[in-house]
Design an enzyme around this catalytic site. Sequence first.
Site, PDB file in Angstrom:
ATOM      1  N   ASP A   1       0.866  -1.167   0.000  1.00 50.33           N
ATOM      2  CA  ASP A   1       0.000   0.000   0.000  1.00 50.33           C
ATOM      3  C   ASP A   1       0.913   1.230   0.000  1.00 50.33           C
ATOM      4  O   ASP A   1       2.112   1.134   0.263  1.00 50.33           O
ATOM      5  CB  ASP A   1      -0.878  -0.048   1.252  1.00 50.33           C
ATOM      6  N   ASP A  10      -0.304   5.042   0.957  1.00 53.54           N
ATOM      7  CA  ASP A  10      -0.598   6.004   2.013  1.00 53.54           C
ATOM      8  C   ASP A  10      -0.471   5.369   3.390  1.00 53.54           C
ATOM      9  O   ASP A  10      -1.090   4.333   3.679  1.00 53.54           O
ATOM     10  CB  ASP A  10      -2.009   6.571   1.823  1.00 53.54           C
TER      11      ASP A  10
END
Length: 404
Positions: free
Chosen positions: A181, A183
């Site tokens: 991922d 963020d």
Amino acid sequence: MADAPETLLITLTGRDRPGVTSSTLATLALAGVDVVDLEQIVLRGRLVLGLLVTAPADPAALRTAIEETARALEMSVEIESGSGDRPRRSRERAHVTVLGTPLKAAALAAVTRRIASAGANIDRIIRLARYPVTAFDLHVSGASPDVLRTELAAEAAAQGVDIAVQPENLLRRGMKLVVMDVDSTLIDGEVIEMIAAHAGCEEEVARVTEAAMRGELDFEESLRARVKLLAGVPASALDEVYESLHLNPGARTMVRTLRRLGYRFAIVSGGFSQITDRLAQDLGIHYARANELEIVDGVLTGNVVGEVVDRAGKARALREFAAELGLTEASTVAIGDGANDLDMLAAAGLGVAYNAKPAVRSAAHTAVNVPYLDTIMYLLGFTREEIEAADAEAGIVTPAPPLL
């Protein structure tokens, strides 16, 4: 006359110096014994050398010879005799990786008690790192990884440490695709909130983002609602946002080290391709998938283009990238922090919840709650010394560790 013992366990301890192992083995060679097992550790200049050997025809003579060798080396020696039969052990073996900052003796004691209560045995302990986190790899036999994972999850929370349990197999070092991922995982912070600051609606967007990451809102619905608030922001703001990004500590170290070993990397984000594509190029990441912001006449319209990369889309991307590389899902590592990462974490061979929301920590294979992304490499069996040696070969200078 009693039968000669089938094995002898010889243990030497003392100050480490060159020649201890070779002198001991030379003495054993004269006795004509076979070395069944051998292990040696050095801790703060103190050596422990253990040898399991087949007993010779004259054990007393060997005992005298070993004791003389030990005296010459200024070492202490213990010799135990026994049968050659080894206790039958379960075929199930696991690696238990324990991380802490710091890692207190009380926490390690609690972890080892839990392992024993599961009916397992600790065969070996290896230090993986002593800074900026302390990490140990425990080689455990006698209990299934699933049982150990259940036993140790509660202890990890109680002791404030991170514990990863993985089966002992070749895949541990052979995983070839790492999917991250972006963020709050690869980078510190949320890109959409940074863009929202240019639209004057950062707090409103942040509230919706937090609820979505906890799994309280449908991700696609929440994304479209947040992006709509960005309408009118100039596209040039994306350049400013990108320049202000901060990678989480250890991100570059992890990518460059594992790339040298043939690993492939992907970033899969519910954020925006205008940011993630540049990140991938900067870090040397092989694949990137994210949502695309619609831009017309140099201004964000408040819409996204094409299919939204949501929870299911992240898992689908992992499978597609693995298939393109000819890898199974078991040969992947996924790292994420939010509810929309859950399917991706479950699909991977090793799913790591990185400084994640509680619901994600409880669902993932393991959790890492320290701010250093390169600690993921300890879960794969690499040591801090190996990582720094690889950097040194590439001309990268690593700051000296603190004196302890």
